[in-house]
Scaffold this motif. Structure first.
Motif, PDB file in Angstrom:
ATOM      1  N   GLU A   1       6.193  33.396-143.072  1.00  8.76           N
ATOM      2  CA  GLU A   1       5.337  34.341-142.371  1.00  8.76           C
ATOM      3  C   GLU A   1       3.996  34.442-143.091  1.00  8.76           C
ATOM      4  O   GLU A   1       3.961  34.556-144.324  1.00  8.76           O
ATOM      5  CB  GLU A   1       5.983  35.729-142.291  1.00  8.76           C
ATOM      6  CG  GLU A   1       7.263  35.776-141.490  1.00  8.76           C
ATOM      7  CD  GLU A   1       7.851  37.183-141.443  1.00  8.76           C
ATOM      8  OE1 GLU A   1       7.305  38.071-142.133  1.00  8.76           O
ATOM      9  OE2 GLU A   1       8.833  37.401-140.723  1.00  8.76           O
ATOM     10  N   GLN A   2       2.916  34.434-142.288  1.00  5.81           N
ATOM     11  CA  GLN A   2       1.574  34.642-142.829  1.00  5.81           C
ATOM     12  C   GLN A   2       1.102  36.032-142.418  1.00  5.81           C
ATOM     13  O   GLN A   2       1.251  36.441-141.265  1.00  5.81           O
ATOM     14  CB  GLN A   2       0.610  33.577-142.306  1.00  5.81           C
ATOM     15  CG  GLN A   2      -0.818  33.739-142.852  1.00  5.81           C
ATOM     16  CD  GLN A   2      -1.795  32.764-142.233  1.00  5.81           C
ATOM     17  OE1 GLN A   2      -1.487  32.111-141.231  1.00  5.81           O
ATOM     18  NE2 GLN A   2      -2.986  32.665-142.801  1.00  5.81           N
ATOM     19  N   PHE A   3       0.529  36.764-143.368  1.00  6.71           N
ATOM     20  CA  PHE A   3       0.050  38.113-143.126  1.00  6.71           C
ATOM     21  C   PHE A   3      -1.479  38.116-143.241  1.00  6.71           C
ATOM     22  O   PHE A   3      -2.026  37.807-144.300  1.00  6.71           O
ATOM     23  CB  PHE A   3       0.654  39.093-144.138  1.00  6.71           C
ATOM     24  CG  PHE A   3       2.141  39.255-144.005  1.00  6.71           C
ATOM     25  CD1 PHE A   3       2.683  40.238-143.210  1.00  6.71           C
ATOM     26  CD2 PHE A   3       2.998  38.388-144.667  1.00  6.71           C
ATOM     27  CE1 PHE A   3       4.054  40.383-143.091  1.00  6.71           C
ATOM     28  CE2 PHE A   3       4.359  38.509-144.552  1.00  6.71           C
ATOM     29  CZ  PHE A   3       4.895  39.521-143.757  1.00  6.71           C
ATOM     30  N   THR A   4      -2.137  38.444-142.127  1.00  2.00           N
ATOM     31  CA  THR A   4      -3.594  38.553-142.124  1.00  2.00           C
ATOM     32  C   THR A   4      -3.961  39.915-141.562  1.00  2.00           C
ATOM     33  O   THR A   4      -3.095  40.705-141.180  1.00  2.00           O
ATOM     34  CB  THR A   4      -4.227  37.441-141.270  1.00  2.00           C
ATOM     35  OG1 THR A   4      -3.921  37.681-139.889  1.00  2.00           O
ATOM     36  CG2 THR A   4      -3.699  36.061-141.667  1.00  2.00           C
ATOM     37  N   ARG A   5      -5.242  40.151-141.513  1.00  2.00           N
ATOM     38  CA  ARG A   5      -5.683  41.421-140.920  1.00  2.00           C
ATOM     39  C   ARG A   5      -5.355  41.484-139.435  1.00  2.00           C
ATOM     40  O   ARG A   5      -5.346  42.573-138.843  1.00  2.00           O
ATOM     41  CB  ARG A   5      -7.191  41.600-141.126  1.00  2.00           C
ATOM     42  CG  ARG A   5      -7.577  41.898-142.577  1.00  2.00           C
ATOM     43  CD  ARG A   5      -9.073  42.051-142.731  1.00  2.00           C
ATOM     44  NE  ARG A   5      -9.453  42.317-144.110  1.00  2.00           N
ATOM     45  CZ  ARG A   5      -9.828  43.514-144.570  1.00  2.00           C
ATOM     46  NH1 ARG A   5      -9.841  44.546-143.739  1.00  2.00           N
ATOM     47  NH2 ARG A   5     -10.173  43.667-145.840  1.00  2.00           N
ATOM     48  N   LEU A   6      -5.132  40.343-138.804  1.00  2.00           N
ATOM     49  CA  LEU A   6      -4.778  40.333-137.382  1.00  2.00           C
ATOM     50  C   LEU A   6      -3.308  40.629-137.147  1.00  2.00           C
ATOM     51  O   LEU A   6      -2.905  40.896-136.023  1.00  2.00           O
ATOM     52  CB  LEU A   6      -5.124  38.967-136.770  1.00  2.00           C
ATOM     53  CG  LEU A   6      -6.600  38.572-136.782  1.00  2.00           C
ATOM     54  CD1 LEU A   6      -6.770  37.207-136.149  1.00  2.00           C
ATOM     55  CD2 LEU A   6      -7.446  39.608-136.052  1.00  2.00           C
ATOM     56  N   GLY A   7      -2.485  40.541-138.177  1.00  2.00           N
ATOM     57  CA  GLY A   7      -1.068  40.816-138.005  1.00  2.00           C
ATOM     58  C   GLY A   7      -0.219  39.787-138.735  1.00  2.00           C
ATOM     59  O   GLY A   7      -0.669  39.102-139.650  1.00  2.00           O
ATOM     60  N   THR A   8       1.031  39.707-138.287  1.00  2.00           N
ATOM     61  CA  THR A   8       1.996  38.795-138.894  1.00  2.00           C
ATOM     62  C   THR A   8       2.145  37.557-138.022  1.00  2.00           C
ATOM     63  O   THR A   8       2.308  37.660-136.804  1.00  2.00           O
ATOM     64  CB  THR A   8       3.358  39.484-139.048  1.00  2.00           C
ATOM     65  OG1 THR A   8       3.184  40.671-139.817  1.00  2.00           O
ATOM     66  CG2 THR A   8       4.349  38.570-139.759  1.00  2.00           C
ATOM     67  N   PHE A   9       2.117  36.398-138.650  1.00  2.00           N
ATOM     68  CA  PHE A   9       2.135  35.133-137.943  1.00  2.00           C
ATOM     69  C   PHE A   9       3.300  34.315-138.493  1.00  2.00           C
ATOM     70  O   PHE A   9       3.307  33.940-139.667  1.00  2.00           O
ATOM     71  CB  PHE A   9       0.800  34.419-138.168  1.00  2.00           C
ATOM     72  CG  PHE A   9       0.712  33.044-137.553  1.00  2.00           C
ATOM     73  CD1 PHE A   9       1.152  32.807-136.258  1.00  2.00           C
ATOM     74  CD2 PHE A   9       0.173  31.996-138.273  1.00  2.00           C
ATOM     75  CE1 PHE A   9       1.055  31.546-135.699  1.00  2.00           C
ATOM     76  CE2 PHE A   9       0.077  30.730-137.720  1.00  2.00           C
ATOM     77  CZ  PHE A   9       0.523  30.504-136.424  1.00  2.00           C
TER      78      PHE A   9
END
Length: 1606
Positions: free
Chosen positions: A1127-1135
């Motif tokens: 899982e990648q966590f960015t300011r846009l959410g979880t990917f």
């Protein structure tokens, strides 16, 4: 002289004699020889102790009779006077003399007689006394009732003047005892006497005083003598007694005499004793008869005692237990115990060697002598079988020494202390002593026997697990066997040097011993290097030691074809020594340069008159030719996936080279090949490899031997038309032995990893994916094809075609029809594993039942096959029940203890219940159950070859208790998750209770943690754990937050319920807590890169999990399946970029991280087990947007700086469109989601440059016609950059939505799929300005579908954390859908400049009239177009958001509905949502939906106002603030005559209504009042939305917010 008195001749005085004269007579007879013949005293008086007592003034007459032949003279001395007389000889003469004593005293009366021959004398003591008078007696107020042996005191008091009385005596009659006491009274003196009452009964005490002459009765009184029983106690002598032994009792303060008693011993025996004769005997301990204490238990012994004066009753408890029989401790070690293994098994046997009754409540303390002490308490710890074996205790020693082992087992009635001794030794192969003797072979024909002795401590045989091998000569091949003897022997028949090799292996230790055995005495020793080059290196040797002789010679054959070396020696005198030396004692040195390459062992012949010794050199000589002139040959080009075989040859070299090691250094592998190059026409060295990637390859090969090396290089090209890799699966799964393990309950999708080259990306419509599935038969090693009908997809789900457990071979071939020779094929093996069934009996593990209350058994709710899923009807599950009667609670504890494998209850008698084979059994009649009994109910659930059991224990009593049950509602899989919410719900059944009683139930929860050391449950302090529990201790439900329960531990949750007027009842539920995966690592191939450019990959290794087992075991945990998620966590959410069981991910792209975070963001690799417990590996990656990378790359490749950003963008757009087409043809859910999300995230980072399309240069003419035409032309122009970006984004979004829709058409989405899709879609729509209407519609529909899919998953999902996480993702998506927003309603240009501002002067001039007209029309035109689009989108947004909102509440409604799995979920939801989860989400979504509705009505009013339509009510449709406030603004309801003004006024009022409506929306739960501008909250806070918890109480289907329009 003797006494003249004889007491037998004294006559006692009578009362009449007391005053009579005392007549005393003394006879003295003297013969002619003067010998006394007779002495007699005759007369009245009292003689005591040779004293004559007389009254004062009493006359004493003394008669003297004398018989003598001659004259006698005699005299009488009275003590106070003397009288002398003389007689003549002759017959007997009698003389009477009288005397009166006038005073009180003691007088000595003596008579003396003498004649011519002899003389004689005699004497008598005389005491004068008074008669008894003036004696008083005092009994000192002695009570009439006294105890035996008590001493009664009396005082005798003498007064008056007549003293003394003489010797005084008291006769005391104490009942049957008569005692006399002699004493002397004095005037006015007190003499204290006592009387001891030593016999019970009614007695008279008589006291009589006597003097020698008087008797007087002083005292007479009746007394009662009886024992006081009040202090007497009767108690068992011990806390407990052994069954079969006669109990003993202690008697405290026992009485002196016996008593009447009745003893009821509680087991049927009554002992009685009474009767007066019995009472008169002295007390002795009561003799206990043989009693019937034949079983263990507690017996009440009652005791009553009485005599004629006292009585007493008492009772006491007597406990009987089965004693530990005489036992002994045996150990299976008879000699030294080696460490390792250090395992000793201690067995407790009965001394009888036969079965014994199992002792109860036994505690055993094991002391192993190494500092370790273990104490275990168990009801049935010692269970003696037919051989007398009670228990076997294995123990592993880890230290060395003499271990004095003691086992002390005890209960309350017995103890056994047993001993054993174990001698431990730390063992390793270095401790093996090898001994042998030296020997000399003196001639060539004598064979010699060589003996070896192995010494291992004092062992006579080798220890087990000791592996050994031996070779006597260097030519032998070693064989390894388990060592069976401690000696070896071998016969050497030939002289020479032999290499003796001995190998030992013991557990992890290894040892190799090499010894050179010389069958002769000469030594030939290499003293230089054993390696050399031809014609270069001089090899040096030393010759020493030889046979004793006069002359000797040495001849050496070097083996290389050179002449032999010969030496002759003449011996000199050699002193005796063990190692004689040659000649002068110095060793001889020999040197040789070998003339050719090879492997040589020189042969040395030593000759003398004593014999010949032929020796081989201990060391082999390696002579090499120099490596030079080698050549490498390859093809120039290889087709992708072809086998590449570089060849190393001798080239022009003519001499052979041996032992060449060639290291082939490929790009992704290194291979070493060893060989010989002996013939330049035939010999080669080669290897083969397959490349998995494309490009120019530079192969370096280094060939070397000991002394030289040569490096070769080859360059060739690996190419493919369409594929950039031949590897589609992780190579670790290419073998049957390393098959990918997957649970058949987990539908994992396998995806091929090869990607398509740019050449073939435009041909992906024709790509072909051919899958082949075969079942592998392990017994025959054969494959069986499985028929599949699979879509043309790069992904494959095995469970779509088979769910049978076993090993499968999966093959994928990918090709393009137009390039038939350019294809790739890859193979992997998978192993499907069936998870065990889940079988649970509802309502608790241990329950208390009141006899007569019907009992239900329910296994349907919590029993299922994980392959099918929880909550899904499974007709193939089979249920069977058994019931047993259990003897006692100790056995129950053994059966229900964590980690217990005790199933001995199956040999217990059946309980008599009729239990049909079905999942639910209702109404079991308990009226005939025996009180205070334990029943154990066993459930067995079976399907195919799997089976699972569960037990529930019921305790039946006559207590008036309700029936209590505990049901697991959340976190109810095979094991509880530590990091999830755990929820238990209680139920209570009480047929005799009133509604008021049922409404007054009080509850109390307790939590116990099992202590593996003590084997007991430890109660946890509620205060300490309350912060981890959402409910209070007295709630009906138990709601535990994450991390209350420790991983790997076992717990018991107990509930006690009390109903007024009823007895309290308890029930307990037991469970184990799952461990998360452990022991592994994960690694990234790189932590920096560019989105859509850098291919990231994660590889994990070493992860282990205990799976369905209770305990971790590193030896087998590595073989259990786990799932990996990235899982990648960015300011846009979880990917989510990957989820699967393969330990290495396919290469993947990451979204660009935010510039505000320096392009850093977090990536988490989650390793999950079968219940989704997860271990996390966290990484910080740096991922930048790719545009700068592409621009820099293009400029570098073209060596030009003229390339613009627009050109790079266009190439990037084309690449995206190409990849969209490729991805669609992959037909893979995860690839489609990942590709769309990554490209969408990059597109969101592209800035929208506001390049004005207005050509100001055209509006310079004063010609109004030209200017107006220019304005018309400009209005037709649309910003091409923005439109291009919107079109590409639309394609990305349609790829995403088509992927989701295509997946849902074939199978329902899993909960994990919903989470991945929702979070990824939310990250796509970060920039609403580039979302087209078509794309927004697709997003809205997909968001609605995902929400509907989540609702559909509720009935089969039992992990609440996944539901909450997925629901939050959907609501985040809904936020983004709403945030798509509307147009800018300001009068500004696209670049933000106000067209009405005539002061704006970029070139020094203001706007001319033509420019102002142009800008006004331009903005109005755009505004109208944007409004039209927004209205359409807003309507769609409203519909979708409303649906998602309703779905959210449907989740809540389902959770609170009766008779569902999630009955209490929403209670849990409610408690969680008030903390910021669903409550705030739903309130926010509802508010946003309302705003969208208001904006929709507002924009409608504007549009209709602008177009001049007379629609008084339409302009306010959907804008009402409340039911009372539905009259819109009258200004905004005008028709076309009002035009734009009406629009603006209506807009103002509508916005006011919206604002006030929002204000009203924050009020309390009741009432609302309208206002012309919208809804306004009343002063009491009414009119707004109710608090979150209130709508939970409304009936199902009723809108929760009734005062808010949809």
């Amino acid at each position: 002289m003797g006494s003249i008195l004889d007491s037998n001749q004294i006559v006692a005085l009578t009362e009449d004699d007391t005053q009579a004269p005392v007549m005393s007579s003394i006879k003295i007879n003297l013969d002619q020889n003067g010998t006394m013949i007779e002495k007699v005293l005759v007369g009245p008086g009292k003689i005591e102790s040779e004293t004559l007592f007389i009254y004062l003034d009493q006359v004493v007459t003394v008669t003297v009779e004398i018989q003598s032949d001659i004259e006698v003279i005699f005299g009488v001395d009275y003590g106070d006077s003397i009288s002398v007389s003389e007689t003549c000889g002759g017959p007997i003469s009698a003389y009477k003399l009288t005397h009166t004593y006038a005073t009180i005293g003691v007088f000595n009366l003596s008579v003396e007689a003498s004649n011519m021959v002899n003389n004689q004398s005699s004497f008598l003591s005389i005491e004068t006394v008074y008669p008894i008078n003036n004696i008083h007696f005092d009994d000192k107020s002695t009570p009439l009732l006294v105890e035996p042996d008590s001493v009664l005191l009396f005082d005798v008091i003498a007064s008056g003047t007549s003293f003394p009385f003489g010797k005084t005596e008291l006769m005391i009659e104490c009942g049957a005892n008569v005692t006399n006491e002699t004493f002397t009274l004095t005037q006015d003196g007190i003499q204290t006497i006592n009387c001891t009452m030593d016999e019970v009964g009614n007695h008279t005490i008589v006291v009589t005083i006597m003097s020698p002459l008087d008797r007087l009765e002083l005292y007479r009184r009746d007394f009662r003598v009886w024992d006081n029983l009040t202090l007497f106690t009767f108690q068992p002598s011990a806390e407990a007694f052994a069954v079969g032994n006669l109990p003993s009792f202690n008697y405290t303060n026992p009485p002196v005499f016996n008593f009447d008693y009745v003893i009821d011993f509680g087991e049927g025996t009554i002992l009685e004793n009474n009767g007066i004769e019995h009472l008169r005997t002295r007390y002795t301990d009561i003799t206990i008869p043989v009693l019937n204490y034949n079983t263990s238990g507690t017996y009440i012994v009652s005791f009553s005692a009485s005599n004629h004066a006292y009585s007493k009753s008492m009772s006491t408890a007597v406990i009987f237990e089965y004693a530990i029989p005489p036992s002994n401790l045996q150990v299976d070690i008879t000699d030294l115990l080696l460490v390792p293994p250090g395992l000793a098994k201690f067995s407790v046997y009965s001394d009888s060697g036969a079965a014994e009754i199992t002792p109860t409540n036994v505690t055993c303390t094991y002391e192993f002598g190494d500092g370790v002490t273990i104490t275990i308490t168990n009801c049935c710890l010692l269970n003696y079988d037919a051989t007398g074996l009670a228990i076997v205790v294995p123990y592993v020693f880890t230290t060395e020494g003499s271990m004095n082992v003691s086992f002390e087992c005890e209960n309350r009635v017995s103890s056994e202390l047993m001993f054993a001794e174990v001698e431990t030794k730390l063992m390793n192969v270095t401790l093996i002593e090898i001994t042998h003797y030296e020997f000399l072979l003196m001639n060539n024909s004598d064979p010699i026997t060589f003996d070896i002795q192995y010494n291992i401590f004092n062992f006579t045989i080798p220890p087990v697990n000791l592996t050994y091998g031996i070779t006597w000569e260097s030519t032998e091949t070693m064989k390894y066997t388990e060592m069976t003897r401690l000696n070896d022997s071998h016969v050497y028949s030939v002289r020479g040097n032999n290499l003796l090799t001995i190998y030992f292996e013991y557990y992890s230790g290894q040892r190799t011993e090499r010894k050179y055995i010389r069958s002769g005495t000469v030594e030939f020793i290499l003293i230089s290097s054993r390696i050399g080059q031809t014609d270069t290196t001089s090899i040096d040797f030393t010759v020493k030691r030889h046979l004793l002789s006069d002359d000797h010679s040495i001849s050496i054959d070097w083996g290389d074809g050179s002449p032999d070396t010969s030496r002759s020696y003449t011996a000199t005198t050699i002193p005796p020594q063990s190692n004689p030396v040659i000649s002068t004692g110095a060793p001889t040195t020999e040197s040789h340069v070998f003339i050719k390459a090879g492997i040589f062992t020189p042969v040395i012949t030593f000759s003398s008159v004593r014999g010949i010794e032929i020796l081989d050199l201990n060391d082999t000589i390696y002579i090499e030719n120099k490596i030079q002139g080698l050549e490498i040959s390859t093809e120039d080009r290889y087709t992708f996936a072809d086998t590449i075989a570089p060849i190393i040859s001798m080239g022009n070299t003519t001499y052979p080279v041996r032992n060449i090691s060639c290291y082939f250094n490929y790009t992704d592998a290194g291979i070493t090949v060893i060989g010989d190059l002996l013939d330049n026409s035939t010999d080669t060295i080669q290897t083969v490899i397959e490349y998995s990637d494309l490009g120019e390859k530079n192969l370096l090969v280094t060939c070397s031997n000991y002394l030289s090396e040569q490096t070769l290089q080859a360059v060739y090209l690996v190419f493919s038309v369409c594929f950039d890799s031949s590897r589609m699966f992780d190579r670790v799964y290419a073998s049957v032995s390393t098959a990918l393990k997957i649970y058949s309950s987990n539908p994992q999708t396998i995806t091929g990893r090869s990607t398509i080259t740019d050449v073939c990306k435009n041909r992906t419509d024709n790509i072909r994916y051919t899958w082949k599935l075969q079942r592998f038969n392990q017994s025959t090693s054969t494959l069986q094809d499985i028929a599949i009908s699979h879509p043309n997809s790069i992904s494959f789900t095995v469970l779509d075609f088979t769910s049978e457990p076993g090993i499968y071979r999966l093959e994928l071939t990918v090709f393009f029809p137009e390039y038939p020779d350019d294809y790739i094929t890859d193979v992997m093996f998978l192993q499907l594993i069936d998870p065990p069934l889940v079988g649970n009996i509802e309502f608790g593990s241990k329950r208390e039942v009141s006899i007569g209350i019907p009992v239900n058994f329910d296994a349907k709710l919590s029993s299922f096959d994980p392959k099918i899923g929880h909550g899904i009807e499974d007709p193939d599950l089979r249920f069977s029940w058994n019931c047993y009667r259990i003897a006692d609670s100790a056995a129950v504890d053994s059966y229900t203890a964590p980690y217990s494998n005790d199933t001995s209850y199956r040999s217990a008698p059946p309980c008599g219940f009729t239990l049909p084979s079905q999942s639910i059994i209702n109404g079991i009649d308990t009226a005939g159950v025996q009180p205070n009994s334990w029943y154990l109910v066993e459930l067995e659930v079976t399907k195919d070859v799997r089976r699972v059991t569960d037990i529930q224990v019921l305790y039946f009593s006559n207590a008036d208790t309700p029936l209590l049950g505990i049901s697991c509602q959340l976190n109810c899989l095979q094991k509880v998750l530590s990091d999830d919410i755990t929820y238990f719900h209680s139920s209570i059944t009480c047929p005799s209770c009133s509604p008021e009683q049922l409404n007054s139930v009080t509850y109390s929860w307790s939590v116990y943690k099992y202590n593996v050391i003590t084997g007991q449950d430890d109660l946890l302090n509620w205060v300490d754990i309350s912060s981890y529990i959402s409910t209070v201790q007295s709630d009906r439900e138990f709601n535990a937050k994450p991390f209350l329960f420790e991983e790997g531990a076992s717990y018991a949750v107990e509930l006690e319920a009390t109903i007024p007027g009823k007895d309290p009842t308890k029930t307990t539920i037991r469970f184990d807590v799952n461990y998360r995966p452990y022991g592994g690592v994960c690694e990234f191939n790189t932590l920096t890169g560019f989105a859509t450019v850098t291919k990231f990959q994660v590889t994990c290794d070493g992860w282990m999990d205990e799976s369905f087992r209770r305990d971790r075991d590193a030896l087998i945990d590595g073989g259990e399946p786990v799932v990996y998620r990235v899982e990648q966590f960015t300011r846009l959410g979880t990917f989510v970029v990957y989820e699967g069981s393969e330990r290495s991910t396919p290469p993947f792209f990451l979204q660009p991280c935010d510039e505000r975070d320096s392009y850093d963001c977090e990536v988490v690799v989650k390793i999950m087990d079968f219940v989704r417990s997860e271990a996390n590996e966290k990484f910080i990656v740096n991922v930048q947007a790719p545009l700068d990378y592409y621009l820099s790359k293009a400029r570098n490749e073209t060596n030009s700086t003229d390339i613009t950003t627009d050109e790079i963008l266009e190439e990037f757009y084309q690449r995206i469109e190409q990849d969209i087409n490729v991805t669609l043809n992959y037909d893979s859910f995860l690839i489609g989601i990942m590709t769309a999300s990554t490209y969408g995230a990059v597109l969101n980072t592209i800035p929208l440059e506001q390049s004005p399309i207005e050509d100001f240069g055209l509006i310079q003419s004063n010609d109004s016609i030209t200017a107006r035409q220019t304005i018309v032309d400009s209005l037709r122009i649309i910003d091409p950059k923005k439109q291009r970006l919107q079109n590409v984004m639309e394609g990305v979004i349609l790829l995403f939505t088509d992927t989701v829709n295509k997946t849902t058409r074939t199978a329902p989405l899993t909960l994990n799929d919903i989470l991945i899709a929702s979070s990824s879609l939310a990250s796509l729509i970060d920039n609403p300005e580039i979302i087209t209407g078509r794309a927004q519609s697709a997003i809205s529909n997909t968001a609605e579908d995902l929400s509907n899919s989540l609702v559909a998953k509720l009935e089969t999902s039992v992990i609440i954390k996944d539901i909450l996480k997925t629901m939050e993702a959907i609501n985040t998506l809904q936020d983004k859908v709403i945030d798509l927003g509307g147009p800018d309603m300001t009068g500004k240009l696209p670049n933000g400049v106000d067209y009405s501002n005539t002061d704006w002067n970029p070139e020094g001039d203001g706007f001319n009239p033509y420019e102002q007209e142009y800008f006004a029309k331009l903005i109005n035109r755009r505004k109208a177009a944007d409004i039209d689009r927004f209205i359409e989108n807003a309507k769609e947004t409203e519909r979708v958001c409303e649906k998602i909102w309703e779905n959210s509440f449907e989740i809540m409604d389902k959770a609170t509905a009766d008779n569902t799995t999630f009955k209490t979920i929403n209670r849990n939801f409610a408690s969680e949502l008030t903390k910021g989860t669903i409550r705030e989400i739903l309130a926010r979504q509802r508010a946003k939906t309302t705003i969208a509705q208001l904006m929709l009505g507002n924009q409608t009013g504007i549009t209709e106002g602008q177009t001049g339509v007379a629609g008084s009510t339409e302009s306010h449709t959907g804008v009402t603030g409340s039911t009372e406030g539905q009259t819109g603004s009258t200004e905004g309801q005008t028709g076309s005559t009002e035009g734009q003004t009406g629009s603006q006024t209506g807009n103002t009022d509508v916005q006011t209504g919206s604002t006030e409506g929002q204000t009203g929306g924050t009020g309390g739960p009741s009432g609302s009042t309208g206002s012309p501008g919208g809804q306004t909250a009343s002063t009491d806070g009414s009119g707004g939305h109710p608090p979150f918890g209130e709508f939970l109480d409304k009936p199902l289907g009723q809108p929760p917010f009734e005062d808010t329009p949809k």
